[in-house]
Design an enzyme around this catalytic site. Sequence first.
Site, PDB file in Angstrom:
ATOM      1  NE  ARG A 165      -3.719   0.056   2.103  1.00 50.34           N
ATOM      2  CZ  ARG A 165      -4.486  -0.637   2.939  1.00 50.34           C
ATOM      3  NH1 ARG A 165      -4.375  -0.465   4.229  1.00 50.34           N
ATOM      4  NH2 ARG A 165      -5.358  -1.512   2.479  1.00 50.34           N
ATOM      5  CE1 TYR A 166       0.426   4.016   4.399  1.00 46.14           C
ATOM      6  CE2 TYR A 166       0.665   1.709   5.014  1.00 46.14           C
ATOM      7  CZ  TYR A 166       0.033   2.925   5.164  1.00 46.14           C
ATOM      8  OH  TYR A 166      -0.994   3.052   6.053  1.00 46.14           O
ATOM      9  NE  ARG A 169       5.264   2.441   5.806  1.00 40.44           N
ATOM     10  CZ  ARG A 169       5.125   3.628   5.197  1.00 40.44           C
ATOM     11  NH1 ARG A 169       5.933   3.976   4.223  1.00 40.44           N
ATOM     12  NH2 ARG A 169       4.160   4.440   5.554  1.00 40.44           N
ATOM     13  CB  CYS A 178      -3.719 -15.975  16.224  1.00 39.24           C
ATOM     14  SG  CYS A 178      -3.715 -14.815  14.859  1.00 39.24           S
ATOM     15  CB  CYS A 182      -8.481 -10.421  19.048  1.00 42.11           C
ATOM     16  SG  CYS A 182      -6.754 -10.769  19.432  1.00 42.11           S
ATOM     17  CB  CYS A 185      -9.217 -10.359  14.467  1.00 44.67           C
ATOM     18  SG  CYS A 185      -7.861 -10.525  13.295  1.00 44.67           S
ATOM     19  NE  ARG A 187      -4.142  -8.179   8.077  1.00 41.37           N
ATOM     20  CZ  ARG A 187      -3.147  -7.725   8.837  1.00 41.37           C
ATOM     21  NH1 ARG A 187      -2.616  -8.493   9.766  1.00 41.37           N
ATOM     22  NH2 ARG A 187      -2.662  -6.533   8.635  1.00 41.37           N
ATOM     23  CG  ASP A 348      -9.332  -1.466  11.782  1.00 43.87           C
ATOM     24  OD1 ASP A 348      -9.136  -0.237  11.711  1.00 43.87           O
ATOM     25  OD2 ASP A 348      -8.403  -2.308  11.769  1.00 43.87           O
ATOM     26  CG  ASP A 385      -5.390   1.176   9.144  1.00 40.94           C
ATOM     27  OD1 ASP A 385      -5.165   1.756   8.067  1.00 40.94           O
ATOM     28  OD2 ASP A 385      -4.688   0.256   9.592  1.00 40.94           O
ATOM     29  CE  LYS A 392      -0.856   1.147  10.924  1.00 41.86           C
ATOM     30  NZ  LYS A 392      -0.466   0.584   9.601  1.00 41.86           N
TER      31      LYS A 392
HETATM   32  S1  SF4 Z   1      -5.781  -9.292  16.237  1.00 46.00           S
HETATM   33 FE1  SF4 Z   1      -6.187 -10.952  14.764  1.00 46.00          FE
HETATM   34  S2  SF4 Z   1      -4.194 -11.431  13.870  1.00 46.00           S
HETATM   35 FE2  SF4 Z   1      -3.820 -10.281  15.773  1.00 46.00          FE
HETATM   36  S3  SF4 Z   1      -3.587 -11.856  17.378  1.00 46.00           S
HETATM   37 FE3  SF4 Z   1      -5.727 -11.211  17.381  1.00 46.00          FE
HETATM   38  S4  SF4 Z   1      -6.744 -12.710  16.051  1.00 46.00           S
HETATM   39 FE4  SF4 Z   1      -4.553 -12.838  15.611  1.00 46.00          FE
END
Ligand code: SF4
Length: 431
Positions: A165-166, A169, A178, A182, A185, A187, A348, A385, A392
């Site tokens: 995107r940038y 980087r 993971c 979370c 998340c 993603r 997000d 973001d 960001k």
């Molecule tokens: S935010 Fe998403 S990618 Fe990061 S540790 Fe939690 S579940 Fe995994």
Amino acid sequence: MSLQIARGREAKPPLRTVRPRQDVRPQLKEATVAAPIALPAKKAALRFPVNSETRAFYKKFYPGTSTVEWNDWRWQMRARIRTRDELVRIFSLSADEFDAVSRYTGSLPVGITPYYASLMGLEDPREPLRRTHIMTGDEYLTTPGEDDDPLAEDHDMAAPGIVHRYPDRVLFLTTGTCSTYCRYCTRARVVGNPGGEYNFSTRQWEQALAYLEKHTEVRDVLLSGGDPLTLGDDKLDWLLGRLRAMKHIEFLRIGTKMPVVTPQRITKSLVAILKKYHPLWMSIHFTHPNELTDEVTESTARLADAGIPLGSQTVLMKGINDDIAVMKPLMQGLLKRRVRPYYLYQCDPIRGSAHFRTKVEKGLEIIKGLRGYTTGYATPIFAVDAPGGGGKIQIAPDFVAGRDGDDLLLRNFEDGVYRYPDPGGTLGAGK
Ligand code: SF4
């Protein structure tokens, strides 16, 4: 050889394991003096602090588990709490949680390491860390503006797993695994979901590496996922080695939550690998001061002692850490552990996350409550973001009060207004 990541199973590393050569020289001198009583090598390697609450937890819920097993990150990964029955065995689930877990068919499974569970309120569904990891009915509500890919990462996917995107980087999505999942998340569409959107395999890594070899403008690679530290040492060593071999890549970063949720992952052997690839920085995902245990003191110390600059990333969440009385000790506790607070993110708009999201002004309020009231290093950048792939965008309190002729008027952290001689300047005019 396939590296396909499937739930509960990770394929073998891309390289044959190279065993360190054993030093077979006779230890004559040492043999004549009394050797200190040493733990067997494996046990010594796994030695790690266990805080008293956690010890009580594992004696109760994992009786028969040795400290050596508990301190083995692979044991923590294997023993993750993944099912409703396991949750019920450990937590007093509320009717809402029970129902939400029972209805689950989505893309982000439950996954909590026993260690991280030991920090959670077992009886209280409002306890902050528990709220971030056990689903509730709110997760099934979609509100306007939410999306499965709010940051449009798929749109910027220049090669499989490479978000470019940038200008200089890239983000390198290395795995879908993971150690804990979370509920907020970004993603969720990718992680914990075998057969999901990205097929993490050696072929994908090779395609990503081929892209990076060609794109010599890329000088900074952020390894993320999923959590790159869930990869075994061999795989990580191989991947970092391939990246480091590219002369134009000056800077490597790893984004991870493992030092917090599975601090036992920060083994001496991992640290020895990471040290080979400097300059290598690490962004660690923290949420709440309750995470700052003896174990996390150890994991961050090992990384910092290896010369790895550590920064934190924290997602601002309603009822979890949206209070200066929570955020300040978190930021100060990070500094004490040589972790520089780096980003505080507005949550997000991932689908089903409205119950976590605060108003944006809450983030500004937190920054204002830190700036000037504690060490400057303890004040992170507050950023949104931008949905749709804008990247960001930093939002900061405005300390410019106005202008009076050649004087710029500035407001300090206590709302006092001060003059700064700024002849010819225009900043603050019209305020
Ligand atoms: S935010 Fe998403 S990618 Fe990061 S540790 Fe939690 S579940 Fe995994």
